[in-house]
Structure formats: structure tokens, C-alpha cells
Design an enzyme around this catalytic site. Structure first.
Site, PDB file in Angstrom:
ATOM      1  N   HIS A 104      -2.619   7.467   6.530  1.00 50.63           N
ATOM      2  CA  HIS A 104      -2.895   6.158   5.934  1.00 50.63           C
ATOM      3  C   HIS A 104      -4.303   5.720   6.356  1.00 50.63           C
ATOM      4  O   HIS A 104      -5.083   5.272   5.533  1.00 50.63           O
ATOM      5  CB  HIS A 104      -1.832   5.154   6.371  1.00 50.63           C
ATOM      6  CG  HIS A 104      -1.909   3.868   5.609  1.00 50.63           C
ATOM      7  ND1 HIS A 104      -1.853   3.829   4.240  1.00 50.63           N
ATOM      8  CD2 HIS A 104      -2.057   2.586   6.016  1.00 50.63           C
ATOM      9  CE1 HIS A 104      -1.957   2.568   3.828  1.00 50.63           C
ATOM     10  NE2 HIS A 104      -2.085   1.800   4.887  1.00 50.63           N
ATOM     11  N   HIS A 108      -9.826   1.819   0.160  1.00 52.88           N
ATOM     12  CA  HIS A 108      -8.367   1.696   0.160  1.00 52.88           C
ATOM     13  C   HIS A 108      -7.892   1.239  -1.218  1.00 52.88           C
ATOM     14  O   HIS A 108      -8.125   0.097  -1.615  1.00 52.88           O
ATOM     15  CB  HIS A 108      -7.955   0.698   1.245  1.00 52.88           C
ATOM     16  CG  HIS A 108      -6.485   0.642   1.487  1.00 52.88           C
ATOM     17  ND1 HIS A 108      -5.577   1.370   0.757  1.00 52.88           N
ATOM     18  CD2 HIS A 108      -5.761  -0.058   2.402  1.00 52.88           C
ATOM     19  CE1 HIS A 108      -4.354   1.113   1.196  1.00 52.88           C
ATOM     20  NE2 HIS A 108      -4.437   0.254   2.198  1.00 52.88           N
ATOM     21  N   GLU A 116      -1.052   4.818  14.117  1.00 54.16           N
ATOM     22  CA  GLU A 116      -0.693   6.021  13.354  1.00 54.16           C
ATOM     23  C   GLU A 116      -0.946   7.290  14.191  1.00 54.16           C
ATOM     24  O   GLU A 116      -0.145   8.232  14.175  1.00 54.16           O
ATOM     25  CB  GLU A 116      -1.484   6.078  12.039  1.00 54.16           C
ATOM     26  CG  GLU A 116      -0.990   7.182  11.100  1.00 54.16           C
ATOM     27  CD  GLU A 116      -1.641   7.134   9.722  1.00 54.16           C
ATOM     28  OE1 GLU A 116      -2.629   6.386   9.553  1.00 54.16           O
ATOM     29  OE2 GLU A 116      -1.170   7.847   8.813  1.00 54.16           O
ATOM     30  N   PHE A 165       1.704  -3.681   3.794  1.00 52.88           N
ATOM     31  CA  PHE A 165       1.995  -5.010   4.321  1.00 52.88           C
ATOM     32  C   PHE A 165       3.454  -5.341   4.006  1.00 52.88           C
ATOM     33  O   PHE A 165       3.924  -5.107   2.890  1.00 52.88           O
ATOM     34  CB  PHE A 165       1.097  -6.078   3.683  1.00 52.88           C
ATOM     35  CG  PHE A 165      -0.334  -6.053   4.162  1.00 52.88           C
ATOM     36  CD1 PHE A 165      -0.704  -5.413   5.330  1.00 52.88           C
ATOM     37  CD2 PHE A 165      -1.323  -6.710   3.434  1.00 52.88           C
ATOM     38  CE1 PHE A 165      -2.031  -5.412   5.770  1.00 52.88           C
ATOM     39  CE2 PHE A 165      -2.646  -6.716   3.860  1.00 52.88           C
ATOM     40  CZ  PHE A 165      -2.999  -6.069   5.021  1.00 52.88           C
ATOM     41  N   LYS A 219      -9.617   7.781   2.656  1.00 52.12           N
ATOM     42  CA  LYS A 219     -10.095   6.405   2.441  1.00 52.12           C
ATOM     43  C   LYS A 219     -11.517   6.227   2.948  1.00 52.12           C
ATOM     44  O   LYS A 219     -12.193   5.266   2.561  1.00 52.12           O
ATOM     45  CB  LYS A 219      -9.179   5.403   3.141  1.00 52.12           C
ATOM     46  CG  LYS A 219      -7.818   5.259   2.496  1.00 52.12           C
ATOM     47  CD  LYS A 219      -7.014   4.150   3.141  1.00 52.12           C
ATOM     48  CE  LYS A 219      -5.639   4.004   2.509  1.00 52.12           C
ATOM     49  NZ  LYS A 219      -4.686   5.056   2.963  1.00 52.12           N
ATOM     50  N   CYS A 223       0.808  -1.223   0.000  1.00 54.30           N
ATOM     51  CA  CYS A 223       0.000   0.000   0.000  1.00 54.30           C
ATOM     52  C   CYS A 223       0.836   1.265   0.000  1.00 54.30           C
ATOM     53  O   CYS A 223       0.301   2.366  -0.059  1.00 54.30           O
ATOM     54  CB  CYS A 223      -0.965  -0.049   1.174  1.00 54.30           C
ATOM     55  SG  CYS A 223      -1.919  -1.576   1.095  1.00 54.30           S
TER      56      CYS A 223
END
Lengths: 79, 417
Positions: B305, B342, B316, B403, B337, B165
Site C-alpha cells: 500500500h 495514490h 505495513e 480509511f 505510488k 483505498c
């Protein structure tokens, strides 16, 4: 036009995105119809699927025009 | 060696809330959700039956039919947003040195649909390998920048970046570095993703990563809300044209903003879970600020994010508080998002576009779908809940975490001579 010829033509029109009237017996896949080497491999595979035949690589290499494809299939397809 | 300044001179977006940049921005400031029941395949048996799909899209608007058939949807998307960005930039490739114009493009997975279709054909057959000759060149991730270079005749640096991502943020950082150091004048950068298919949704479902709020898709992506239950899969593409300031000025280009720095880091912790204290997230923001020669007080807006997963949003937030200290409360923070879902490997590009437009319009797009405060989050943080906010945005940061523990952040600045 034979049944095989019209089915071959339909596949070429679909896969190469060309006009039907460009698909003449003399037309070469690469020189006249804009195919590259991968397109040609895909065409042969589509012929195999459509007509339920296996075209060996050494035979496939001799098929470079619409007419050659139709002739090969007319000879090798059991109707 | 003196680094060149790098500016943004063209934008293109194909997103679940708008198929062009103006429509995307319109959706963002109006808090539109792109989520709806899945139409790309029959999701009846899947735990998650909705996603943020691209809508009303016809690839033959951007490629001829024959070419369109030979590429995966993630390339259709790339060609669409790049078409918009190139027109927007006014770049006339005929009269430029195309050996100094490159394409650096991110995607998380690449041609997943192609892989699924071809392998399914094989598995369902009699064992005879009848793979399509376009299988590999359709599937491989780097074929997207390849197609872009072929269409426009661009012979400069050309490759893909892969960091899940964070992929397209890495693409932007690389593009910026190549221009800064003089290896290229212009780079078409960005990323695209198209994983809304059986393998993509099934795979993320198996990880328990996706929201399963099937009774109300439009409110499922709710970052920083107490009842968030996972991310909502999105798809699409974002193209950002980066150019050296001198090159942009020489051709009288329109300049959206300046890209002033990028940071990278790794969590070195777990394959998919974020570091619980947000150490990797703190480090990547620190690195981005350092690269941009900024202090924490300079930042006005962080496009986070914020995927709407239980763990990620907490870590975060901790990282922001830890790094920004009391200035954290002066920031506008938002997760777009909440609207787009996403976009995975395309998230960095699309969210950078949101950040650039926030600077250009002095407007911060909201984090929609906020219903209940999460007691684990500091209530003094301004998440720009539910409604866009007007404010001067001089500097904006965009965060992405992938990831594998990959983190990448970029910082944009309002353009000044």
C-alpha cells in the site's frame, strides 16, 4: 428564424448532440432527437436559464417538440 | 463444491504515467513520476498545489459527446480503461452468454466533481432548487459499472464496492468469488477515481494527509524514505477482466496470470490512522495466503500500500516482518505510488495490474524517490529502491488499506496449465 428560435436550436444542438439540420420545428425531442426523459427535463431547465423564465411542470409537459418550445417561449418571454 | 480457477484475460489502464497498459508499464520500469502542478483547477490558495493527474485525455475518444457530458470524470476514466481491456481480451460479446458476464467496480468517492459543481450552483443561487436532472445519476458511484454494462450489453452481476483505498481490491475479490463459485463466467472488474478538484484536495489537505512538497512535486511521493511527508493525490482507472479458466480456454484467450486468492480484514482501531503495529495489515495478508493455500515462502513480490505517509509505511513494514519472518528479506517490496501517486479507490486495480505485469515480465517495478534511509525501517528489507529489478516472480501480492480501517489483498500467480 427568430432570435428565440435560433437560441433554442443552439441549446438543443449542444445538449442533445444532434446536427443543426435535424432540429426542425416538427422534431420531437424524444422520438426524433434521441432525448430520454432526463434529457427533456434538462432542456426545459436550460430554456428557463437562457430566457430567464420559470416554466411550470404542467406547462413543461406540453412541450415535446422544437416548435412547441419556441412557441411557448415567444409567448412567455419578455423581450 | 469444487472452486473454478480464475484467470486474468484482459487489462486496461489510464494512469498519471501512461494512458494505456504498455505506456503504464513503460513508465513503471523506467521510474517515471506522474506528479506535476495541478491543472484541473486553480490551486494557488491550497496547501498542496500538485498532484498526479491523468494527462492528454479526451473522453470523446471513448464516448460520444452527448454521453460524455452526462457523466463524471471518474466514469470517463472507467470507460477508457475498460475500452482497452475489452479489446485486449478479445471478448466477442455478440457470441457469448452475456447474462453470465458481470461488472464489479470500485471507487472510493465516485462523482465528487459533480457533487461539488451542483451543490455550489445551489449555494450560489437564491435558494431555488435548480439541480440538473443528471446530478444524481452522474454522481453515484455505482453508475460506472452501470455505464459499462449498458455499453457492452452485459446482464450478469453488476455493482460497486466501496472501501476507500481498498475499493477496487474488494471488487477484484468479489469478482473472483463469483467466478470461482460459478455465478458468472467473466467479470469486468477494477476501479476508477477522479478527486483532483477543490473538494478532494481541500479535504485531504485538511486531514494533513497530502505531501506539501510544492517546490519539487516529482520527488514528493517517497514511500519508505525518511523524509516522506504524506501521499500525493492521483487519479485514473484500471480494468482487469477475470474469467474462469475453462471459459478462457474454450475461446482460446490470452492468459496473463491466475488470481489465486484474496483476503480481507478490518483494523477496528481508528477512522484514518493505521493500527500502529499493523495488526489489520498482517491479518489481511494472512487471510489472502490462506485463501490461496500458500505459505509465506511462496511470495516473491509485494506491491505494498506504501502511500508515503509517516505512519502507514511503518505499520505495513512491521506487518510484513511479523508475518513473513526471515522470508521478508527474500521479498521484493515496492510501492508504485512513488510514481503514480495514490489513486485511492482505483489503487487496487492499477497496482494489481502492476503486480500481474511483474509476474508476466519477471520484473519488479521500483519504489522511486529514495534519498535517505529511515532508521525506523529494517534496512534488510528490499524496497526495490529507485531502479526496477529483474527476478523470477511466481507469486505477487497486492495490498490496499482504506480509511475506515478496511484492508484487502490479492494474490496472483504465474499461469501454468
Amino acid at each position: 428564424m427568430s432570435d428565440i428560435a435560433s437560441r433554442v436550436k443552439a441549446i438543443i444542438v449542444e445538449k442533445l448532440g444532434v446536427d443543426e439540420n435535424e432540429v426542425t420545428p416538427e422534431a420531437s425531442f424524444t422520438n426524433d432527437l434521441g432525448a430520454d426523459s432526463l434529457d427533456t427535463v434538462e432542456l426545459i431547465m436550460e430554456f428557463e436559464k437562457e430566457f430567464n423564465v420559470a416554466i411550470p411542470d404542467d406547462q413543461a409537459e406540453t412541450i415535446s417538440t422544437v416548435g412547441q418550445a419556441v412557441a411557448y417561449l415567444e409567448k412567455n418571454v419578455n423581450n | 463444491m469444487e472452486l473454478k480457477r480464475v484467470v486474468v484475460t484482459g487489462l486496461g489502464a489510464l494512469t498519471p504515467i501512461g494512458n494505456t497498459v504498455p505506456k503504464f508499464w513503460d513508465g513503471l520500469v523506467n521510474g517515471v513520476s506522474g506528479a506535476a502542478p495541478i491543472t484541473h483547477f486553480d490551486a494557488e490558495k491550497f496547501k498542496t498545489k500538485f498532484a498526479c493527474e491523468v494527462k492528454d485525455f479526451d473522453p470523446t475518444d471513448f464516448m460520444d459527446r452527448k454521453e460524455a457530458r452526462k457523466v463524471d470524470p471518474f466514469v470517463h476514466y472507467a470507460m477508457a480503461s475498460t475500452h482497452e481491456a475489452v479489446l485486449d481480451s478479445g471478448l466477442d460479446f455478440q457470441h457469448l452468454d452475456t447474462q453470465r458476464i458481470g461488472v464489479i467496480w470500485g471507487s472510493g468517492i465516485g462523482g465528487l466533481k459533480t457533487f461539488l459543481d451542483e451543490v455550489s450552483n445551489f449555494a450560489n443561487g437564491d435558494g431555488t432548487p435548480r439541480f440538473n436532472p443528471f446530478f444524481i445519476p452522474k454522481m453515484i458511484l455505482d453508475i460506472a459499472p452501470g455505464h459499462i454494462s449498458i455499453k457492452y450489453g452485459l446482464r450478469g452481476p453488476n455493482f460497486s464496492t466501496v472501501s476507500a483505498c481498498a475499493s477496487s481490491t474488494n471488487a477484484l475479490i468479489d469478482a473472483c468469488q463469483y467466478i470461482r463459485t460459478g455465478f458468472a463466467d467473466v467479470i469486468i472488474s477494477g476501479g476508477s477515481e477522479a478527486i483532483i478538484n477543490e473538494a478532494g484536495i481541500g479535504g485531504f489537505n485538511a486531514m494533513h494527509a497530502l505531501s506539501t512538497r510544492n517546490d519539487d512535486p516529482a520527488t514528493a511521493s517517497r514511500p519508505f524514505d525518511k523524509d516522506r511527508d504524506g501521499f500525493v493525490a492521483g487519479e485514473g482507472s484500471g480494468t482487469i477482466i477475470l474469467e474462469s479458466l475453462e471459459h478462457a480456454k474454450a475461446r482460446g484467450a490470452k492468459i496473463y496470470a491466475e488470481i489465486v486468492g484474496g483476503g480481507m480484514s478490518a483494523d477496528a482501531n481508528h477512522i484514518t490512522a493505521p493500527h500502529p503495529e499493523g495488526l489489520g495489515a498482517k491479518l489481511v495478508m494472512t487471510n489472502a495466503l490462506k485463501d490461496a493455500n500458500l505459505s509465506v515462502d511462496d511470495i516473491d513480490y509485494i506491491n505494498v500500500h506504501g502511500t508515503s505517509t509517516p505512519l502507514g509505511d511503518i505499520s505495513e513494514s512491521k506487518a510484513i516482518l511479523d508475518l513473513f519472518g526471515s522470508h521478508a528479506y527474500e521479498l521484493n517490496i515496492s510501492s508504485t505510488k512513488s510514481m503514480t501517486g495514490h489513486l485511492l479507490g482505483a489503487a487496487g486495480a492499477v497496482e494489481s495490474i502492476a503486480s500481474i505485469l511483474a509476474i508476466k515480465n519477471d520484473t519488479v517495478p521500483p519504489t522511486i524517490n529514495h534519498f535517505t534511509d529511515d532508521p525506523q525501517l529494517d534496512p534488510k528489507l528490499n524496497f526495490t529502491f529507485n531502479k526496477a529489478q529483474q527476478r523470477k516472480v511466481q507469486y505477487a501480492m497486492s495490498n490496499t488499506f482504506g480509511f475506515g480501517g478496511h484492508n484487502a489483498s490479492v494474490v496472483f500467480k504465474k499461469y501454468e496449465e
